[in-house]
Write a protein that holds these residues in place. Structure first.
Motif, PDB file in Angstrom:
ATOM      1  N   VAL A 334       0.827  -1.440  -0.136  1.00  0.00           N
ATOM      2  CA  VAL A 334      -0.229  -0.013   0.169  1.00  0.00           C
ATOM      3  C   VAL A 334       0.874   1.099  -0.052  1.00  0.00           C
ATOM      4  O   VAL A 334       2.104   0.938   1.304  1.00  0.00           O
ATOM      5  CB  VAL A 334      -0.988  -0.224   1.032  1.00  0.00           C
ATOM      6  CG1 VAL A 334      -1.509   1.493   1.654  1.00  0.00           C
ATOM      7  CG2 VAL A 334      -1.609  -0.915   1.297  1.00  0.00           C
ATOM      8  N   ALA A 335       0.514   2.154  -1.010  1.00  0.00           N
ATOM      9  CA  ALA A 335       1.175   3.841  -1.003  1.00  0.00           C
ATOM     10  C   ALA A 335      -0.005   3.937  -1.391  1.00  0.00           C
ATOM     11  O   ALA A 335      -0.440   4.585  -2.079  1.00  0.00           O
ATOM     12  CB  ALA A 335       2.491   3.375  -1.431  1.00  0.00           C
ATOM     13  N   ASN A 336      -0.014   5.239  -0.013  1.00  0.00           N
ATOM     14  CA  ASN A 336      -1.145   6.625  -0.767  1.00  0.00           C
ATOM     15  C   ASN A 336      -0.814   8.190  -1.179  1.00  0.00           C
ATOM     16  O   ASN A 336      -1.708   9.108  -1.083  1.00  0.00           O
ATOM     17  CB  ASN A 336      -2.584   6.650   0.930  1.00  0.00           C
ATOM     18  CG  ASN A 336      -1.240   6.945   1.865  1.00  0.00           C
ATOM     19  OD1 ASN A 336      -0.912   7.341   1.741  1.00  0.00           O
ATOM     20  ND2 ASN A 336      -2.026   7.470   2.962  1.00  0.00           N
ATOM     21  N   GLY A 337       0.828   7.700  -1.345  1.00  0.00           N
ATOM     22  CA  GLY A 337       0.868   9.773  -1.204  1.00  0.00           C
ATOM     23  C   GLY A 337       1.867  10.178  -0.901  1.00  0.00           C
ATOM     24  O   GLY A 337       2.599  10.752  -1.012  1.00  0.00           O
ATOM     25  N   SER A 338       1.150  10.197   0.750  1.00  0.00           N
ATOM     26  CA  SER A 338       2.435  10.183   2.119  1.00  0.00           C
ATOM     27  C   SER A 338       2.932   9.386   2.838  1.00  0.00           C
ATOM     28  O   SER A 338       3.495   9.643   3.678  1.00  0.00           O
ATOM     29  CB  SER A 338       1.035  10.990   2.963  1.00  0.00           C
ATOM     30  OG  SER A 338       0.049  11.799   2.167  1.00  0.00           O
ATOM     31  N   PHE A 339       2.095   8.301   2.897  1.00  0.00           N
ATOM     32  CA  PHE A 339       2.909   7.023   3.366  1.00  0.00           C
ATOM     33  C   PHE A 339       2.748   5.919   2.802  1.00  0.00           C
ATOM     34  O   PHE A 339       1.705   5.567   1.451  1.00  0.00           O
ATOM     35  CB  PHE A 339       1.743   6.755   4.582  1.00  0.00           C
ATOM     36  CG  PHE A 339       1.763   7.985   5.800  1.00  0.00           C
ATOM     37  CD1 PHE A 339       2.673   7.793   6.325  1.00  0.00           C
ATOM     38  CD2 PHE A 339       0.843   8.421   5.707  1.00  0.00           C
ATOM     39  CE1 PHE A 339       2.773   9.055   7.380  1.00  0.00           C
ATOM     40  CE2 PHE A 339       0.762   9.503   6.560  1.00  0.00           C
ATOM     41  CZ  PHE A 339       1.734   9.926   7.539  1.00  0.00           C
ATOM     42  N   LYS A 340       3.939   5.042   3.208  1.00  0.00           N
ATOM     43  CA  LYS A 340       3.825   3.718   2.191  1.00  0.00           C
ATOM     44  C   LYS A 340       3.474   2.326   3.169  1.00  0.00           C
ATOM     45  O   LYS A 340       4.295   2.905   4.151  1.00  0.00           O
ATOM     46  CB  LYS A 340       4.677   3.513   2.148  1.00  0.00           C
ATOM     47  CG  LYS A 340       6.352   3.395   2.276  1.00  0.00           C
ATOM     48  CD  LYS A 340       7.008   3.606   0.854  1.00  0.00           C
ATOM     49  CE  LYS A 340       8.714   4.066   1.848  1.00  0.00           C
ATOM     50  NZ  LYS A 340       9.232   4.142   0.367  1.00  0.00           N
TER      51      LYS A 340
END
Ligand SMILES: C[S@@+](CC[C@H](N)C(=O)[O-])C[C@H]1O[C@@H](n2cnc3c(N)ncnc32)[C@H](O)[C@@H]1O
Length: 345
Positions: A334-340
């Motif tokens: 998972v990576a949401n642009g802020s965290f992974k």
């Protein structure tokens, strides 16, 4: 030795017979071997207290509990100011009550850290005029406790009080000032918790599997895992306030487990089948990349063969690169642009 640590050492040398050093996370690099053997140390960090003890200094580890000094208060307290205002205000509130008239409180800190504002506000609490000495970008602020009563308490957000800061299902989650991000659920930790159902679905851990919450804070990741399955949980942190809050949450939620003070799990034997971690990348006022490596090394040591570790980090932290040297499996599910999220096996 940094300029600020030199100022701390000099202030301790001028602190009379047995000054008290109040040492938070910003004192990690202080050369305790150069500190006079009469100095006493109070730290809210397990690793710093351990270093002070190894240097032969009389040391207490607590969430800044001054009751051991109530009967025989020190004639001087030296304090390198903390990043969090409620911590600084709590210390000023308590020290004004504990110190005897004529005793000195010496603050050391940088211009950017708000030390001149603290000189004013702490002066109000002590009902005394602070004397301020400038040393390059750093300042040494000195307050003498007068015979007059203390001024009104400074706003410390009710430092000692645990309170509900979130809910998990229908259960309260407790925290307090002094804990990392104490009054909210960290966005990275929320992302990790949200992924746990699919991870646990795939792993199908047996009831009673061992789980380590490494750098637990108030225990959010442990509580999230506990709500999804039956684990034997070990939660560990180096911060006394975090350990207090985590212990209260374990009790409230009926977690089967223990809360252990350690420096990145150094005293834990392991192994653990599941390790959850949102590693720190700040040490007080400074970013510290070395911490990520330290948390990975501990995970490598404590992860059971066939076990899984799940880390959450800021998108820019090159965790996968650092982890490949130590783990056979390194995935980023998972990576949401802020965290992974990074899964390690
Ligand atoms: C980013 S926070 C995560 C807290 C918690 N797991 C959560 O999800 O809210 C990192 C935690 O690591 C802790 N920490 C920092 N240095 C540490 C060390 N040397 N040993 C153990 N814990 C440490 C901090 O006190 C903090 O609670």
């Amino acid at each position: 030795v940094s300029a600020i640590d030199s100022l701390l050492l000099a202030s301790l040398r001028q602190g009379g017979a047995s000054p008290l050093l109040v040492a938070d996370e910003n004192c990690l690099d202080l050369p305790f071997a150069s500190v006079d053997s009469g100095v006493q140390v109070l730290s809210n960090r397990y690793d710093i207290a351990a270093r002070a003890r190894r240097a032969g200094l009389t040391t207490a580890f607590s969430d800044f509990d001054f009751s051991p000094w109530q009967a025989a208060p020190p004639s001087a307290v030296v304090y390198r100011i903390s990043k969090e205002k409620p911590v600084v205000h709590h210390l000023a509130n308590r020290l004004c009550e504990v110190l005897a008239p004529g005793a000195r409180l010496v603050l050391v800190g940088g211009k950017q850290e708000g030390i001149k504002t603290f000189a004013k506000t702490l002066g109000q609490r002590f009902a005394a005029q602070a004397s301020i000495a400038k040393h390059g970008d750093n300042y040494v602020v000195s307050l003498v406790k007068p015979a007059a009563p203390c001024g009104p308490p400074l706003d410390d957000r009710d430092y000692q009080q645990l309170r509900e800061i979130a809910r998990l299902g229908d259960m309260p989650v407790y925290s307090k000032p002094g804990v990392f991000g104490w009054n909210r659920v960290d966005a990275g930790s929320a992302l990790l918790a949200g992924y746990l159902p699919s991870l646990l679905g795939a792993l199908a851990p047996q009831a009673g599997s061992t789980l380590l919450d490494l750098g637990c804070g108030y225990g959010y990741l442990s509580l999230a895992a506990h709500s999804l399955g039956s684990f034997r949980v070990t939660a560990t942190d180096n911060c006394a306030a975090a350990l207090l809050a985590c212990g209260a949450n374990f009790k409230e939620h009926g977690v089967n487990g223990e809360v252990v003070a350690a420096d990145c799990g150094d005293i834990l034997p392991g192994p653990y089948q599941l390790i959850l971690c949102n590693p720190p990348f700040h040490q007080g006022f400074h970013q510290d990349r070395g911490l990520t490596e330290k948390f990975l090394a501990t995970t490598r040591r404590l992860l059971a063969p066939g076990g899984r570790a799940l880390f959450v980090v800021n998108q820019f932290v090159p965790l996968e690169t650092l982890a490949r040297a130590r783990f056979r499996v390194v995935d980023t599910p998972v990576a949401n642009g802020s965290f992974k999220l990074v899964e390690l096996a």
